[in-house]
Scaffold this motif. Sequence first.
Motif, short mmCIF file in Angstrom:
data_model
loop_
_atom_site.label_atom_id
_atom_site.label_comp_id
_atom_site.label_asym_id
_atom_site.label_seq_id
_atom_site.Cartn_x
_atom_site.Cartn_y
_atom_site.Cartn_z
N GLU A 101 61.74 20.50 80.52
CA GLU A 101 61.55 19.85 81.82
C GLU A 101 62.72 18.91 82.12
OE1 GLU A 101 58.52 19.67 79.59
OE2 GLU A 101 58.57 21.67 80.49
N GLY A 102 63.10 18.16 81.10
CA GLY A 102 64.21 17.21 81.28
C GLY A 102 65.50 17.93 81.65
N ARG A 103 65.76 19.06 80.96
CA ARG A 103 67.00 19.81 81.23
C ARG A 103 66.94 20.46 82.61
NH1 ARG A 103 66.21 20.71 75.68
NH2 ARG A 103 65.30 22.79 75.91
N LEU A 104 65.72 20.83 83.03
CA LEU A 104 65.55 21.40 84.37
C LEU A 104 65.93 20.37 85.43
CD1 LEU A 104 64.41 24.12 85.47
CD2 LEU A 104 62.25 22.95 85.85
N GLN A 105 65.46 19.16 85.24
CA GLN A 105 65.77 18.06 86.17
C GLN A 105 67.30 17.82 86.18
OE1 GLN A 105 63.71 16.53 88.29
NE2 GLN A 105 65.51 15.43 89.07
N ALA A 106 67.91 17.86 84.97
CA ALA A 106 69.35 17.63 84.87
C ALA A 106 70.11 18.71 85.63
CB ALA A 106 69.76 17.63 83.40
N ALA A 107 69.67 19.98 85.48
CA ALA A 107 70.33 21.08 86.19
C ALA A 107 70.23 20.86 87.69
CB ALA A 107 69.70 22.41 85.79
N TYR A 108 69.05 20.42 88.14
CA TYR A 108 68.84 20.17 89.58
C TYR A 108 69.81 19.08 90.06
CZ TYR A 108 66.56 18.66 93.90
OH TYR A 108 66.32 18.31 95.21
N ASN A 109 69.92 18.01 89.28
CA ASN A 109 70.81 16.90 89.67
C ASN A 109 72.26 17.36 89.78
OD1 ASN A 109 68.65 15.17 89.69
ND2 ASN A 109 69.01 14.37 87.62
N LEU A 110 72.68 18.23 88.85
CA LEU A 110 74.06 18.71 88.89
C LEU A 110 74.30 19.59 90.12
CD1 LEU A 110 75.03 19.58 85.19
CD2 LEU A 110 75.62 17.57 86.51
N VAL A 111 73.36 20.53 90.36
CA VAL A 111 73.52 21.44 91.50
C VAL A 111 73.57 20.66 92.82
CG1 VAL A 111 72.43 23.31 92.80
CG2 VAL A 111 72.53 23.43 90.31
N LEU A 161 68.47 27.66 86.52
CA LEU A 161 68.71 27.82 87.95
C LEU A 161 67.68 28.77 88.58
CD1 LEU A 161 72.58 27.90 88.57
CD2 LEU A 161 71.04 25.98 88.39
N GLU A 162 67.37 29.85 87.85
CA GLU A 162 66.38 30.79 88.39
C GLU A 162 65.03 30.12 88.55
OE1 GLU A 162 66.53 34.23 85.85
OE2 GLU A 162 68.56 34.71 86.56
N GLU A 163 64.66 29.32 87.56
CA GLU A 163 63.38 28.60 87.62
C GLU A 163 63.36 27.64 88.82
OE1 GLU A 163 60.72 25.72 84.74
OE2 GLU A 163 62.05 27.17 83.78
N LEU A 164 64.51 26.95 89.03
CA LEU A 164 64.60 26.03 90.18
C LEU A 164 64.46 26.80 91.49
CD1 LEU A 164 67.50 23.66 89.03
CD2 LEU A 164 65.12 22.99 89.38
N ALA A 165 65.05 28.01 91.54
CA ALA A 165 64.99 28.82 92.76
C ALA A 165 63.55 29.28 93.01
CB ALA A 165 65.92 30.03 92.63
N GLN A 166 62.85 29.70 91.92
CA GLN A 166 61.46 30.12 92.06
C GLN A 166 60.59 29.00 92.59
OE1 GLN A 166 60.54 31.49 88.14
NE2 GLN A 166 61.63 33.44 88.40
N LYS A 167 60.86 27.78 92.11
CA LYS A 167 60.07 26.64 92.56
C LYS A 167 60.49 26.19 93.96
CE LYS A 167 58.84 24.69 88.08
NZ LYS A 167 59.06 23.65 87.08
N GLY A 168 61.52 26.85 94.49
CA GLY A 168 61.97 26.52 95.85
C GLY A 168 62.79 25.25 95.95
#
Length: 705
Positions: free
Chosen positions: A17-27, A57-64
């Motif tokens: 979850e933490g890395r997902l948030q980090a990826a979102y922040n970078l994008v 990134l794919e997970e972030l895209a799925q979550k919209g």
Amino acid sequence: GGTVIGSARCKSFRTREGRLQAAYNLVQRGITNLCVIGGDGSLTGANLFREEWSGLLEELAQKGKIDEEAVKKYAYLNIVGMVGSIDNDFCGTDMTIGTDSALHRIIEVVDAIMTTAQSHQRTFVLEVMGRHCGYLALVSALACGADWVFIPEYPPEEGWEDSMCVKLSENRARKKRLNIIIVAEGAIDCHNKPITSEKVKDLVVQRLGFDTRVTILGHVQRGGTPSAFDRILASRMGVEAVLALLEATPATPACVVSLSGNQAVRLPLMECVQMTQEVQKAMDEGRFVEAVRLRGRSFENNLNTYKLLSHKKPDAELPKSNFNVAVLNVGAPAAGMNAAVRAAVRVGITEGHKMFAVIDGFEGFAKGKIKEISWGDVGGWTGQGGSILGTKRTLPAKYLEKIADQMRTNNINALMVIGGFEAYLGLLELSAAREKYDEFCVPMVMVPATVSNNVPGSDFSIGADTALNTITDTCDRIKQSASGTKRRVFIIETMGGYCGYLANMGALAAGADAAYIFEEQFDIRELQANVEHLTEKMKTSIQRGLVLRNENCNENYTTDFIYQLYSEEGKGVFDCRKNVLGHMQQGGAPSPFDRNFGTKISAKAMQWISKKLKETYRKGKVFANTDDSVCLLGMCRRNLVFQPVAELKTETDFVHRIPKEQWWLKLRPLMKILAKYKTSYDVSDSGQLEHVAMHSPKEAETGAI
């Protein structure tokens, strides 16, 4: 010191979850290149992050949270690591960022403790950091001549308690008034049981009844301002990291920029991490010899040198070579000369030679100031600044006959000269005089020691690092003074003869606005451009300036001239002060780097002498008259290399007493870029991606500092 942008051991980044948030922040910010500065934990985490990137990134895209466009646009994440860790526990690099500064803290403490221990005849147990790595303990033991050292990679043999106590009491019997024992916090015995500083103290008190104290250094080692070496290392690595990111493609593995000798290299991040984990595994399984080898050649070299120099074998066990070897200092004093003499004398005695010390250089040699020197005579020399033997700039040419007489009288079979440019010239003169005097037909070796770092055939010389730290410290203080008074520019004159090493590297370490050196000619237009640049700078929030000038950079543009020019041109915008640093650059206690470098390079030179003596001994006498029997031992890029002085002639500018080619000139644009000048940086020398190689035991000998 510390980290301005802050650092954290982030728990949430360890979860997906933490890395997902980090990826979102970078994008969100359009970032796809990361430069990670940290230890093996941070670098392992960064690598995992890169491997998961497309999935995240794919997970972030799925979550919209992001659109398909962004997934395509930011498809790849590039990562370059720089190793920042005071333990120096990362395989693949000789020095991690922060290690040298930590050593500075430790050595400051040890030097202070030595004076109190000496007056009270005490034994001190010092605990230094390094949970899984003994580097700090080992190098500080080497740099202060400690009696005993405990490190996790090389636990003491069964029954170490007895041998340690015997050694301590022998030292006392030899009139040595203090004992220093250094313990790494992760020290273990051969059964993987911890050895604590308290345990060591209790042992000494119970068995020997010595007055013993424990000092735990703790977080002091992480603090303080960075040393000159660390500032320059970090600046060089930072450039390498950016170049590596610019060249990275989706196919290149995440890499680490690291230091091998004096050369920047790139290594695959995961190979380094795996190798670092291998060390821990080897230690857990009790394969200690392998653990030391996996740590790399620099570590192994340190350990071998420490073992050679700290324990004197009983006279009965020493070989008898029947050779006499003389050691002398030539040129101006340089911090670390005494460490080099100590190492030479002790290694010489271990190899079975009779060691002689020459007082006051070639001049003293001619006058017969020469005496035998023993193992105990050089105790405690590592931390002493200047030159205890005494040193003179006099060249041997006018004393040839007298020196030859002395060599015959004392039956000297080999010479070791520790000094600067005069030592190099002196060896050239002695080898030229071989035709006339047979006495000079013996192996001779030179170890470069001068604050100017102007000896051909070596990237570094003993004493230059200490001088650089003095300059950097002074510049730090001057910058504080300048920012207090606002709108002030300081002109600082450094030493170095015609060699701009100190001015250039001092400017890089102190964050100066300009450095004037002889090697790079400058004219009035350049001076004017610098003044204009400073005028612009005074309009910003940083209202201070720092300009370094090498003492001989230009005979007409003197320090006074530059000071007057800046004062006149800066009227109404800034005022100006000047400061000539002078001989304080030659003094002071040697830095950890100079102690370590001096000790190791000198020990290696002595081993070369032994080898040459065996090769040239014929029919009851030593006779060496080839070029390769007069050598200079220098650090060249990655290795310590012996080079015949005759071959170095073509590489030398004798008029200005500097090498024709100097590696550090490549760093000049870096200083200008950091001072916000528009300039281009030469990338031809940037590191190429290599693989982490297990070195052979043979290689440890040529190894790094």
